[in-house]
Motif scaffolding. Structure first.
Motif, short mmCIF file in Angstrom:
data_model
loop_
_atom_site.label_atom_id
_atom_site.label_comp_id
_atom_site.label_asym_id
_atom_site.label_seq_id
_atom_site.Cartn_x
_atom_site.Cartn_y
_atom_site.Cartn_z
N LEU A 10 0.82 -1.21 0.00
CA LEU A 10 0.00 0.00 0.00
C LEU A 10 0.85 1.25 0.00
O LEU A 10 0.37 2.35 0.24
N ALA A 11 2.13 1.09 -0.29
CA ALA A 11 3.06 2.21 -0.25
C ALA A 11 2.74 3.30 -1.27
O ALA A 11 3.12 4.45 -1.09
N TRP A 12 2.00 2.98 -2.34
CA TRP A 12 1.64 3.98 -3.35
C TRP A 12 0.89 5.15 -2.74
O TRP A 12 0.93 6.26 -3.27
N VAL A 13 0.20 4.92 -1.62
CA VAL A 13 -0.55 5.98 -0.96
C VAL A 13 0.38 7.07 -0.44
O VAL A 13 0.00 8.22 -0.32
N LEU A 14 1.62 6.70 -0.14
CA LEU A 14 2.55 7.62 0.50
C LEU A 14 3.20 8.60 -0.46
O LEU A 14 3.61 9.69 -0.05
N THR A 15 3.31 8.25 -1.72
CA THR A 15 4.06 9.06 -2.68
C THR A 15 3.64 10.53 -2.70
O THR A 15 4.49 11.41 -2.55
N PRO A 16 2.34 10.86 -2.85
CA PRO A 16 1.97 12.29 -2.85
C PRO A 16 2.26 12.98 -1.52
O PRO A 16 2.58 14.17 -1.50
N LEU A 17 2.19 12.25 -0.43
CA LEU A 17 2.48 12.85 0.87
C LEU A 17 3.96 13.17 1.01
O LEU A 17 4.34 14.21 1.53
N LEU A 18 4.81 12.28 0.53
CA LEU A 18 6.25 12.47 0.64
C LEU A 18 6.76 13.60 -0.25
O LEU A 18 7.87 14.08 -0.05
N GLU A 19 5.95 14.01 -1.19
CA GLU A 19 6.33 15.12 -2.07
C GLU A 19 5.97 16.48 -1.47
O GLU A 19 6.39 17.51 -1.98
N LEU A 20 5.22 16.50 -0.37
CA LEU A 20 4.85 17.75 0.28
C LEU A 20 6.04 18.34 1.03
O LEU A 20 6.79 17.60 1.67
N PRO A 21 6.21 19.67 0.98
CA PRO A 21 7.31 20.29 1.72
C PRO A 21 7.23 19.98 3.21
O PRO A 21 6.17 20.10 3.82
N GLY A 22 8.33 19.54 3.76
CA GLY A 22 8.42 19.28 5.20
C GLY A 22 8.11 17.87 5.62
O GLY A 22 8.45 17.46 6.72
N VAL A 23 7.44 17.09 4.77
CA VAL A 23 7.13 15.71 5.14
C VAL A 23 8.40 14.88 5.01
O VAL A 23 9.03 14.86 3.96
N GLN A 24 8.77 14.21 6.10
CA GLN A 24 10.02 13.47 6.13
C GLN A 24 9.82 11.96 5.98
O GLN A 24 10.62 11.30 5.33
N HIS A 25 8.80 11.43 6.63
CA HIS A 25 8.54 9.98 6.60
C HIS A 25 7.05 9.73 6.65
O HIS A 25 6.30 10.56 7.16
N ALA A 26 6.64 8.56 6.16
CA ALA A 26 5.24 8.17 6.24
C ALA A 26 5.14 6.65 6.28
O ALA A 26 6.01 5.94 5.76
N VAL A 27 4.05 6.18 6.90
CA VAL A 27 3.81 4.74 7.05
C VAL A 27 2.32 4.47 6.91
O VAL A 27 1.50 5.24 7.43
N VAL A 28 1.98 3.39 6.23
CA VAL A 28 0.63 2.84 6.25
C VAL A 28 0.73 1.61 7.15
O VAL A 28 1.60 0.76 6.95
N ALA A 29 -0.15 1.55 8.16
CA ALA A 29 -0.08 0.46 9.13
C ALA A 29 -1.46 -0.14 9.39
O ALA A 29 -2.48 0.53 9.23
N THR A 30 -1.45 -1.39 9.81
CA THR A 30 -2.70 -2.01 10.23
C THR A 30 -3.02 -1.52 11.62
O THR A 30 -2.16 -1.00 12.34
N GLY A 31 -4.26 -1.71 12.04
CA GLY A 31 -4.68 -1.29 13.36
C GLY A 31 -3.96 -2.01 14.49
O GLY A 31 -3.90 -1.52 15.61
#
Length: 140
Positions: A10-31
């Motif tokens: 599900l990492a494709w969800v992170l790409t637009p977020l990681l392109e935002l200024p200041g965003v350093q890391h992102a994770v999609v996780a299960t509950g």
């Protein structure tokens, strides 16, 4: 920017977020704290630690809200932790899934929150899309 593929991919969800200024890391996780996708700046151990803490943080935020309101199952919109190093933001992303990111102290939180919701909507649609069935018509 590419993302590290993981079991759920599900990492494709992170790409637009990681392109935002200041965003350093992102994770999609299960509950329950398993990694479904992680940004390339996080090694596997760090991504797993973030996913586990995301589940813990979200559960604590629900319990905290319940303590104040006595609501049995509050639905969280987001949980934000601010530190001198930046912001950790966690949002529900559909059934048993969360989206978490870490942004620099000078990041524009309004833009980040908006884009997180856009990605949650895309993820929810993808997770609820019907499975393709093979054609029932046999060809000669």
């Amino acid at each position: 920017m590419s993302t590290t593929p993981t079991a759920g991919d599900l990492a494709w969800v992170l790409t637009p977020l990681l392109e935002l200024p200041g965003v350093q890391h992102a994770v999609v996780a299960t509950g329950d704290g398993l990694v479904e996708g992680a940004s390339p700046g996080l090694d596997r151990a760090s991504a797993e630690r973030v996913a586990a803490m995301t589940a813990t943080l979200h559960a604590a935020a629900r319990a905290f809200t319940t303590a104040f309101t006595e609501a049995e199952s509050p639905r969280l919109a987001q949980t934000v932790v601010e530190s001198d190093l930046g912001f950790a933001i966690v949002v529900p992303a559909g059934r048993n899934t969360t989206l978490a990111l870490f942004a620099a102290p000078d990041a524009h939180l309004g833009n980040i929150a908006y884009q997180m919701q856009v990605q949650v909507t895309a993820l929810t649609r993808a997770m609820h899309a019907p499975t393709r069935q093979p054609d029932s018509v046999t060809r000669p």
